[in-house]
Write a protein that holds these residues in place. Structure first.
Motif, short mmCIF file in Angstrom:
data_model
loop_
_atom_site.label_atom_id
_atom_site.label_comp_id
_atom_site.label_asym_id
_atom_site.label_seq_id
_atom_site.Cartn_x
_atom_site.Cartn_y
_atom_site.Cartn_z
N ARG A 291 0.83 -1.21 0.00
CA ARG A 291 0.00 0.00 0.00
C ARG A 291 0.86 1.26 0.00
O ARG A 291 0.61 2.22 -0.74
CB ARG A 291 -0.93 0.01 1.21
CG ARG A 291 -2.08 -0.98 1.14
CD ARG A 291 -3.21 -0.57 2.08
NE ARG A 291 -2.73 -0.36 3.44
CZ ARG A 291 -2.71 -1.29 4.38
NH1 ARG A 291 -3.14 -2.52 4.09
NH2 ARG A 291 -2.27 -1.03 5.59
N LEU A 292 1.91 1.25 0.83
CA LEU A 292 2.80 2.42 0.89
C LEU A 292 3.49 2.65 -0.44
O LEU A 292 3.65 3.80 -0.88
CB LEU A 292 3.83 2.23 2.01
CG LEU A 292 3.28 2.27 3.44
CD1 LEU A 292 4.40 1.96 4.44
CD2 LEU A 292 2.66 3.62 3.75
N ASN A 293 3.91 1.55 -1.09
CA ASN A 293 4.54 1.68 -2.40
C ASN A 293 3.57 2.28 -3.42
O ASN A 293 3.95 3.09 -4.27
CB ASN A 293 5.04 0.33 -2.89
CG ASN A 293 6.24 -0.16 -2.10
OD1 ASN A 293 6.85 0.59 -1.33
ND2 ASN A 293 6.59 -1.42 -2.27
N LEU A 294 2.30 1.84 -3.33
CA LEU A 294 1.29 2.38 -4.23
C LEU A 294 1.11 3.88 -4.00
O LEU A 294 1.03 4.67 -4.96
CB LEU A 294 -0.04 1.65 -4.03
CG LEU A 294 -1.26 2.23 -4.77
CD1 LEU A 294 -1.03 2.23 -6.28
CD2 LEU A 294 -2.52 1.45 -4.41
N TYR A 295 1.04 4.29 -2.73
CA TYR A 295 0.88 5.71 -2.42
C TYR A 295 2.06 6.51 -2.99
O TYR A 295 1.87 7.60 -3.55
CB TYR A 295 0.80 5.92 -0.91
CG TYR A 295 -0.35 5.21 -0.24
CD1 TYR A 295 -1.47 4.78 -0.96
CD2 TYR A 295 -0.33 4.93 1.13
CE1 TYR A 295 -2.52 4.12 -0.34
CE2 TYR A 295 -1.37 4.28 1.75
CZ TYR A 295 -2.46 3.86 1.02
OH TYR A 295 -3.49 3.21 1.63
N GLU A 296 3.27 5.96 -2.84
CA GLU A 296 4.46 6.65 -3.34
C GLU A 296 4.45 6.72 -4.87
O GLU A 296 4.87 7.73 -5.46
CB GLU A 296 5.71 5.97 -2.83
CG GLU A 296 5.91 6.14 -1.33
CD GLU A 296 7.18 5.47 -0.83
OE1 GLU A 296 7.82 4.74 -1.62
OE2 GLU A 296 7.55 5.68 0.35
N ASP A 297 4.01 5.64 -5.52
CA ASP A 297 3.92 5.66 -6.98
C ASP A 297 2.96 6.74 -7.46
O ASP A 297 3.22 7.43 -8.47
CB ASP A 297 3.46 4.29 -7.50
CG ASP A 297 4.56 3.23 -7.41
OD1 ASP A 297 5.74 3.61 -7.36
OD2 ASP A 297 4.23 2.03 -7.38
N ILE A 298 1.84 6.87 -6.76
CA ILE A 298 0.87 7.90 -7.13
C ILE A 298 1.48 9.29 -6.98
O ILE A 298 1.32 10.16 -7.86
CB ILE A 298 -0.39 7.76 -6.26
CG1 ILE A 298 -1.18 6.50 -6.66
CG2 ILE A 298 -1.28 9.00 -6.38
CD1 ILE A 298 -2.36 6.20 -5.77
N ILE A 299 2.17 9.51 -5.87
CA ILE A 299 2.81 10.80 -5.64
C ILE A 299 3.82 11.12 -6.75
O ILE A 299 3.87 12.24 -7.28
CB ILE A 299 3.51 10.81 -4.27
CG1 ILE A 299 2.49 10.71 -3.15
CG2 ILE A 299 4.36 12.07 -4.11
CD1 ILE A 299 1.50 11.84 -3.11
N LYS A 300 4.61 10.11 -7.12
CA LYS A 300 5.64 10.33 -8.13
C LYS A 300 5.01 10.65 -9.49
O LYS A 300 5.47 11.55 -10.21
CB LYS A 300 6.54 9.09 -8.25
CG LYS A 300 7.77 9.32 -9.12
CD LYS A 300 8.68 8.11 -9.13
CE LYS A 300 8.08 6.98 -9.93
NZ LYS A 300 9.03 5.88 -10.17
N ILE A 301 3.96 9.94 -9.86
CA ILE A 301 3.30 10.18 -11.15
C ILE A 301 2.67 11.58 -11.17
O ILE A 301 2.79 12.31 -12.17
CB ILE A 301 2.22 9.10 -11.41
CG1 ILE A 301 2.90 7.75 -11.63
CG2 ILE A 301 1.37 9.47 -12.61
CD1 ILE A 301 1.93 6.59 -11.73
N LEU A 302 2.03 11.95 -10.07
CA LEU A 302 1.41 13.27 -10.02
C LEU A 302 2.44 14.39 -10.12
O LEU A 302 2.15 15.48 -10.63
CB LEU A 302 0.60 13.43 -8.73
CG LEU A 302 -0.69 12.59 -8.62
CD1 LEU A 302 -1.32 12.76 -7.24
CD2 LEU A 302 -1.68 12.98 -9.71
N SER A 303 3.65 14.11 -9.63
CA SER A 303 4.68 15.15 -9.66
C SER A 303 5.36 15.26 -11.02
O SER A 303 5.87 16.31 -11.39
CB SER A 303 5.74 14.88 -8.59
OG SER A 303 6.55 13.77 -8.95
#
Length: 424
Positions: A291-303
């Protein structure tokens, strides 16, 4: 409370239960101590062999001197030591491997014991308790023998703790510093034979191996420090023995089987829920990490990408990029928002200051790792992205600083993309 007192105190009014309780504690301690070293040395199969091989010694001891604790102890110990010597002799003087030698010797010894028992036709003797155990039938002399053996083993473990530690984990180092690994091996086999004798009346030859291995294995799932391992192993052995004894009394179960099944129950409980090694705990930990990895992936894509306006557009693009359903992405976006990493501005997702710092760290980790893999020729440039996608989540700040230093503080990754500076 009255019911609890009845369960715990009622059995103690009987003298045979009191003796059985002492015998159970002795078995828990002796098997817990010796079993730990047997497990660490990978000698569980030898423990099984010796547990079976003491039977002919017990019978021969009875045939020579009758059913006295001393005769049975001497016979069983001699049989155990002889079995260990024979296994080593066959292994060292032939191309037969240790597991085959163990199988041959212990089955032969056990068969000899059965043969000898069959010859005692004119003498009424019940050796079934030595096969399957009967802790409720232990005598004062049995307790005395078990107590002496347990105290002796405890003293030996304390006095030779360092020697047993070194020879168990690094026989080569033991040889260099002048400790004979071979001598301590046979010394341990002697104590193993003694601990088997101590548990004969309680759990029997057949089940003694479980008490030698199961409590140490349970402790091994809880700690990797030897002293704590020995303590937990003994405690597990004692609790298993005492609990099994109470179950045997209240439910009229076979005492040896009850003790062993309780020990196995504790092992399975630890196997499932151990804080570090439990498979259920690991599953929860993996799920949390995922889940944490997914949250980080989302943050990276949005940035890094220009996401079109609108909640549905963002969800659709993230779903496509990450290969997940819209439901999971929607749920993840809600969690990331709660964590204060993104905020909803008029239907658009925007990174907060905290989210932007995390995104910059992920990008830096990803590109530094790609640069490192390329510089060290670990994998081809066509495969570095996939590898970096995995490791960007787990590289610590300290390791990233070391990689950056070793690479000479590169400004661009192998693809020509800028590497962000360390974010404070």
């Amino acid at each position: 409370m009255d019911e609890l007192n009845r369960i715990l105190l009622e059995p103690l009014q009987y003298e045979f239960i009191q003796r059985a309780l002492v015998a159970s504690i002795m078995v828990g301690i002796s098997c817990g101590l010796i079993g730990t070293y047997i497990m660490l040395r990978g000698l569980s199969l030898i423990g099984d062999a010796l547990a079976h091989a003491v039977l002919p010694g017990v019978v021969i001891g009875f045939m020579i001197a009758g059913k006295t604790p001393l005769s049975l102890f001497i016979g069983a110990s001699a049989a155990g030591i002889l079995t260990a010597l024979l296994i080593s002799f066959v292994e060292r003087n032939s191309k037969i491997k240790s597991d085959t030698a163990i199988g041959i010797i212990f089955t032969g010894a056990f068969a000899l014991g059965i043969l000898l028992v069959s010859q005692l036709k004119q003498v009424h003797i019940d050796l079934s308790s030595y096969l399957f155990g009967d802790v409720l039938g232990v005598s004062d002399s049995d307790i005395m023998l078990s107590s002496v053996i347990t105290v002796f083993i405890l003293i030996i473990v304390i006095l030779f703790y360092k020697q047993l530690l070194v020879t168990s984990f690094d026989p080569t180092m033991a040889h260099i510093i002048g400790i004979s690994a071979g001598a301590f091996h046979y010394f341990l086999m002697t104590m193993l034979s003694m601990s088997i004798v101590a548990g004969l009346q309680s759990v029997g030859v057949i089940l003694i191996i479980a008490m030698l291995i199961t409590p140490p294995a349970t402790a091994y799932l809880l700690t990797d420090k030897l002293k704590l391992l020995l303590v937990i192993s003994c405690i597990t052995g004692i609790v298993s023995s005492v609990t099994g004894l109470y179950l045997s009394y209240h439910f009229n179960f076979a005492s040896g089987a009850s003790i062993v099944l309780v020990a196995v129950f504790f092992f399975m409980l630890t196997f499932l829920f151990s804080p570090r090694e439990g498979i259920v705990i690991k599953a929860f930990r993996r799920r949390k990490t995922s889940r944490l990895n997914l949250y980080e992936d989302i943050i990276k894509i949005l940035s890094m990408e220009k996401i079109p306006s609108g909640r549905e557009h963002s969800t659709q693009i993230l779903s496509t990029r990450l290969g997940l359903s819209k439901v999971k992405i929607h749920s993840a976006l809600k969690e990331v928002t709660k964590m204060g990493l993104i905020e909803n501005q008029n239907g658009n997702f925007a990174l907060t200051k905290k989210g932007n710092a995390l995104a910059q760290r992920l990008v830096r980790s990803h590109r530094l790792w790609e640069t490192y893999l390329t510089d060290k020729h670990v994998v081809g440039i066509e495969n570095i992205h996939q590898d970096a996608e995995k490791y960007e989540h787990i590289l610590s700040d300290e390791l990233l600083a070391e990689i950056d230093e070793e690479l000479g503080h590169p400004e661009k990754d192998p693809h020509g993309s800028p590497i962000p500076k360390d974010v404070p």
